[in-house]
Enzyme design. Structure first.
Site, mmCIF file in Angstrom:
data_model
loop_
_atom_site.group_PDB
_atom_site.id
_atom_site.type_symbol
_atom_site.label_atom_id
_atom_site.label_comp_id
_atom_site.label_asym_id
_atom_site.label_seq_id
_atom_site.Cartn_x
_atom_site.Cartn_y
_atom_site.Cartn_z
ATOM 1 N N PRO A 182 0.813 -1.213 0.000
ATOM 2 C CA PRO A 182 0.000 0.000 0.000
ATOM 3 C C PRO A 182 0.854 1.274 0.000
ATOM 4 O O PRO A 182 0.533 2.248 -0.701
ATOM 5 C CB PRO A 182 -0.830 -0.136 1.289
ATOM 6 C CG PRO A 182 -0.908 -1.609 1.520
ATOM 7 C CD PRO A 182 0.432 -2.130 1.092
ATOM 8 N N TYR A 183 1.947 1.278 0.755
ATOM 9 C CA TYR A 183 2.867 2.426 0.763
ATOM 10 C C TYR A 183 3.452 2.635 -0.639
ATOM 11 O O TYR A 183 3.467 3.756 -1.163
ATOM 12 C CB TYR A 183 3.971 2.170 1.793
ATOM 13 C CG TYR A 183 5.159 3.092 1.702
ATOM 14 C CD1 TYR A 183 5.075 4.429 2.101
ATOM 15 C CD2 TYR A 183 6.387 2.627 1.228
ATOM 16 C CE1 TYR A 183 6.170 5.265 2.027
ATOM 17 C CE2 TYR A 183 7.491 3.451 1.159
ATOM 18 C CZ TYR A 183 7.387 4.770 1.556
ATOM 19 O OH TYR A 183 8.481 5.598 1.476
ATOM 20 N N ALA A 184 3.893 1.539 -1.269
ATOM 21 C CA ALA A 184 4.463 1.655 -2.617
ATOM 22 C C ALA A 184 3.401 2.150 -3.601
ATOM 23 O O ALA A 184 3.703 2.939 -4.507
ATOM 24 C CB ALA A 184 5.039 0.320 -3.057
#
Ligand code: NDP
Length: 253
Positions: free
Chosen positions: A157-159
């Site tokens: 999700p961060y990426a």
């Protein structure tokens, strides 16, 4: 004369880590730097103090990103600071650096995902929208991404939130190129900051993480700040719409 003398810069998330290193480097190069932070006033004041001590000029501005009204809060403080410190409300360099990490796809909640996107993706977009009328022709927009957009990592999700930043940077470069404004993303690999608390005080972990890089050491905030400084400088004028990997060759193959 230093290369950025007479320029004004906003660095978001400049209280700590990579943002602090970027703020210090741009100030050392002569820019007046707005040191943005969200909560940690003590750390932001320390960044300003370090810049002052080195003979640079900076002022702190607080705005929590990812909440309603965030961009207006940020720009009210920025414009007041620019007017007081430079006598005009103009900007030359915008560095969208503030960000948060998040859980993996197995555990992240919808609320946490919304917050992630609000801070890492939505805030930079609307900061840029609000900054464009203030940005001088020939200005610079530099957005922090991550090497994790090209590597399969557990923090998908961060990426994802950062992959959008890369698309934004490329598309916007085309839109504002006619004004001589460059837009690039800088993608660090694992870097020793509060974002990676497990790495902070452990040379063993740093060595282990760094061994995955072509240059076998971990990254430090100054490694990233130097790349940002190049893009911000006159020498970086012909680079736009790019994702610049600043990872020492993290997982090249
Ligand atoms: P840190 O966690 O060390 O610092 C984060 C900074 O962002 C702080 O100044 C913090 O302010 C600010 N910030 C965070 N959330 C908010 C918010 N909601 N509102 C306002 N300000 C906020 O991060 P890093 O220095 O490690 O990361 C800098 C950039 O580099 C980020 O974009 C990150 O994604 C990217 N990056 C980092 C890597 C790494 O390994 N460290 C690797 C790849 C990319 P405050 O102090 O007030 O909390």
């Amino acid at each position: 004369m230093t290369p950025l003398t007479g320029k004004a810069a906003l660095v978001t998330g400049a209280s700590r880590g990579i943002g602090r290193a970027i703020a210090r480097r741009l100030a050392a190069d002569g820019a007046m730097v707005a040191v943005h932070y969200g909560h940690n006033e003590t750390a932001a004041r320390e960044t300003v103090h370090l810049i002052d001590k080195d003979g640079g000029r900076a002022f702190p501005i607080r705005a929590e990103l990812g909440v309603p009204g965030d961009v207006e809060t940020l720009f009210a403080a920025l414009e007041a600071g620019l007017a007081a410190w430079t006598g005009q409300v103009r900007l030359d360099i915008l560095v969208n650096n503030a960000a948060v990490t998040a859980d993996s796809i197995e555990t992240i909640t919808p609320e946490a995902f919304d917050h992630l996107i609000a801070v890492n993706t939505k805030a930079p977009l609307f900061i840029i929208q609000r900054a464009l009328p203030l940005l001088n022709d020939g200005g610079r927009i530099i957005n922090l991404s991550t090497a994790a957009t090209r590597i399969a990592m557990p923090e998908q999700p961060y990426a994802m939130s950062k992959a959008a930043i890369e698309v934004l940077s490329r598309s916007l470069a085309q839109v504002v190129g006619g004004r001589g404004i460059t837009v690039n993303a800088v993608a660090p690999g694992p870097t020793v900051t509060d974002m990676n608390p497990w790495m902070l005080d452990s040379p063993e972990v740093q060595q282990m993480v760094g061994s995955g890089n072509a240059i076998p050491r971990v990254g430090w905030p100054a490694d990233i700040a130097d790349v940002v400084a190049f893009l911000a400088s006159e020498e970086g004028r012909w680079v736009t719409g790019q994702v610049i990997d600043a990872s020492g060759g993290c997982f090249l193959g």
